[in-house]
Design an enzyme around this catalytic site. Structure first.
Site, PDB file in Angstrom:
ATOM      1  N   GLY A  73     -49.330 -48.659  28.051  1.00 20.01           N
ATOM      2  CA  GLY A  73     -48.079 -48.488  28.771  1.00 20.01           C
ATOM      3  C   GLY A  73     -46.939 -49.320  28.227  1.00 20.01           C
ATOM      4  O   GLY A  73     -46.040 -49.729  28.957  1.00 20.01           O
ATOM      5  N   SER A 152     -53.113 -47.638  23.242  1.00 19.48           N
ATOM      6  CA  SER A 152     -51.666 -47.839  23.154  1.00 19.48           C
ATOM      7  C   SER A 152     -51.353 -49.337  23.209  1.00 19.48           C
ATOM      8  O   SER A 152     -51.844 -50.093  22.377  1.00 19.48           O
ATOM      9  CB  SER A 152     -50.962 -47.054  24.258  1.00 19.48           C
ATOM     10  OG  SER A 152     -49.576 -46.975  24.015  1.00 19.48           O
TER      11      SER A 152
END
Length: 509
Positions: A73, A152
């Site tokens: 995120g 991520s």
């Protein structure tokens, strides 16, 4: 007297001790985060948000290997159970752990002071790993057989955890999925400048008074601290992310730039399952495509990675011209060149940092780096005129393959692929990941899967993860990687810690 705001940006306190049975019910507690976050309707945002989720298989076996997943995120949004690892746990081979950590300015403001030393969010992760070592045996896990993984920003975080002196002895393997410690967005280039920039955006102008700046952050409500629009920055950075800390009396998470640590070889060399999806840059098609293409055609140099530095504006424009011609030739950045646009952001954000790190690992003597490119074409939510040209895998598509299918009411429900080929590949992916977690190799000697040797400094060989998976002897993205090697060898700007704060001026008035 110590005030609450004095502790907001510090390392977490020790976990509480329970004298009675604790009812461990998921109350959907999450850390304060950007308003851009697509959170479930049941979310409860609060500052006391450090929640851990332990997934235990239905088995009497003990001392199971443990996989700890760091959520992604951009270090600005997300929560531990954004995606769940139940399918891995149902194998009865592992225990899985997910968790929350502080985000945005709350987690990654870095002023280098006693109250705001930096990396609070990373210190939350270290505290979690220490909690796992101390407590996971009670759940049937082996505290001496822990793998850390992430997707991520969680991938970048797992990569950084491997380089930190504070995590020594807490893990045995690392699985970074689409994100590298040396990436442009993984570490703040200049933390004090970032702090000033955000404060100015909130109409605070006294940014050159260091202690006034510190007080601004300590007194700002979470609604202010989470208001940054991190998605539209043209230099591929996200503002508040991990930083290099200056020396203070508190424990530092990161004391040098990741590039320097890797080149020195002074880090814990463990097996790495390292890679990315072949069209990571699709992320930039889904987010800001129209705005970005317009601005890139107007002034491409604004879109160079933020970790490059130049002696003059003329030099910067010359390098920008070289890069634009390498990807787009003499054509405009538009639907006609959509694949080049995807390649550019694939390389800048994810592929090149990973491949750069692989080279440094091999040169430092780590001969246990297993490199892959995931390329199975997936469902895309793109304009129809573009969609017909896309045959590849979006950002963190490999994570989607390994984790559980997203729930129907999830913002990511459209990513679920029910084709027969994908179902077969998903089973193979989970087998590879479980092999790595349990043995340190994605393909042990007794496996029926294609042999998978570790990569060398030329970024070869690597596994092409599609259906069927295939080992490729040659270097991964060789032409594009060599191009960026030449750029970064000449123009790289090494991240720095915040400078020493000025002396406080005391007054009796």
């Amino acid at each position: 007297m110590q005030h609450l705001e004095d502790d907001l940006f510090k390392a977490p306190l020790p976990a509480p001790l329970w004298l009675d049975t604790f009812e461990a019910v998921d109350k959907h507690i999450m850390c304060h985060q950007s308003t851009l976050s697509p959170l479930p309707r049941t979310s409860i945002l609060q500052d006391d948000c450090l929640i851990t989720n332990v997934f235990v298989p239905d088995t009497e076996q003990t001392k199971l290997p443990v996989i700890v997943y760091v959520h992604g995120g951009a270090y600005q949004i997300g929560y531990g159970n954004m995606f769940t690892p139940k399918a891995l746990v149902k194998s009865k081979k592992v225990i899985a752990v997910t968790f929350n950590y502080r985000l945005g300015a709350h987690g990654f403001l870095c002023l280098g002071t006693e109250d705001i030393p930096g990396n609070a969010g990373m210190k939350d992760q270290v505290a979690l790993l220490r909690w796992v070592q101390k407590n996971i045996a009670k759940f049937g896990g082996n505290p001496n057989d822990v793998t850390i993984a992430g997707y991520s920003a969680g991938s970048s975080a797992a990569d950084l955890l491997m380089l930190s002196k504070s995590t020594k002895g807490l893990f045995k393997e690392v699985i970074p999925e689409s994100g590298a410690s040396v990436g442009v967005w993984s570490v703040q280039i200049d933390p004090l400048e970032i702090a000033k920039e955000f404060a100015i955006s909130q109409n605070f102008t006294d940014v050159d008074d260091f202690y006034a700046l510190e007080e601004f952050y300590k007194s700002a409500p979470f609604e202010v601290l989470t208001s940054a629009n991190f998605l539209t920055r043209s230099d591929s950075t996200f503002m508040f992310v991990p930083c290099i800390e200056r020396y203070t009396e508190t424990e530092r998470f990161l004391d040098d730039a990741p590039v320097n640590i890797l080149k020195s070889g002074n880090y814990n060399k463990v097996p790495l399952l390292y890679g990315f999806a072949n069209m990571e840059g699709l992320l930039r098609v889904q987010m800001g495509y129209d705005l970005f293409t317009y601005k890139m055609n107007s002034k491409f140099s604004d879109f160079l990675p933020g970790d490059l530095k130049f002696e003059s504006e003329a030099q910067k424009e010359e390098v920008a011209k070289q890069i634009k011609e390498f990807y787009f030739g003499d054509k405009a950045i538009a639907e006609e060149t959509i694949l080049a646009y995807i390649d550019y952001f694939t390389d800048v954000l994810f592929a090149y940092p990973t491949l750069r790190a692989v080279k440094y690992h091999a040169e430092a003597g780590n001969n246990q780096v297993y490199l892959y490119e995931y390329s199975f074409p997936e469902n895309q939510m793109l304009p129809k005129s573009i969609q017909t040209k896309i045959r590849g895998a979006n950002h963190c598509a490999q994570t989607q393959a390994v984790f559980d299918p997203p729930p129907k009411d999830s913002p990511w429900a459209h990513l679920d692929n029910k084709s027969e080929d994908f179902i077969r590949l998903r089973a193979i992916m989970r087998e590879l990941w479980l092999n790595f977690i349990t043995t340190g190799k994605p393909v042990p000697s007794a496996s029926s899967l294609p042999a998978w040797p570790p990569a060398n400094a030329s970024r070869a060989p690597y596994m092409s993860l599609t259906m069927p998976p295939q080992l490729v002897d040659g270097p991964l993205l060789e032409r594009r990687t060599r191009f960026w090697d030449a750029i970064y060898d000449k123009y790289y700007r090494t991240p720095v810690p915040p400078s020493t704060p000025p002396p406080k001026i005391h007054s009796d008035l």
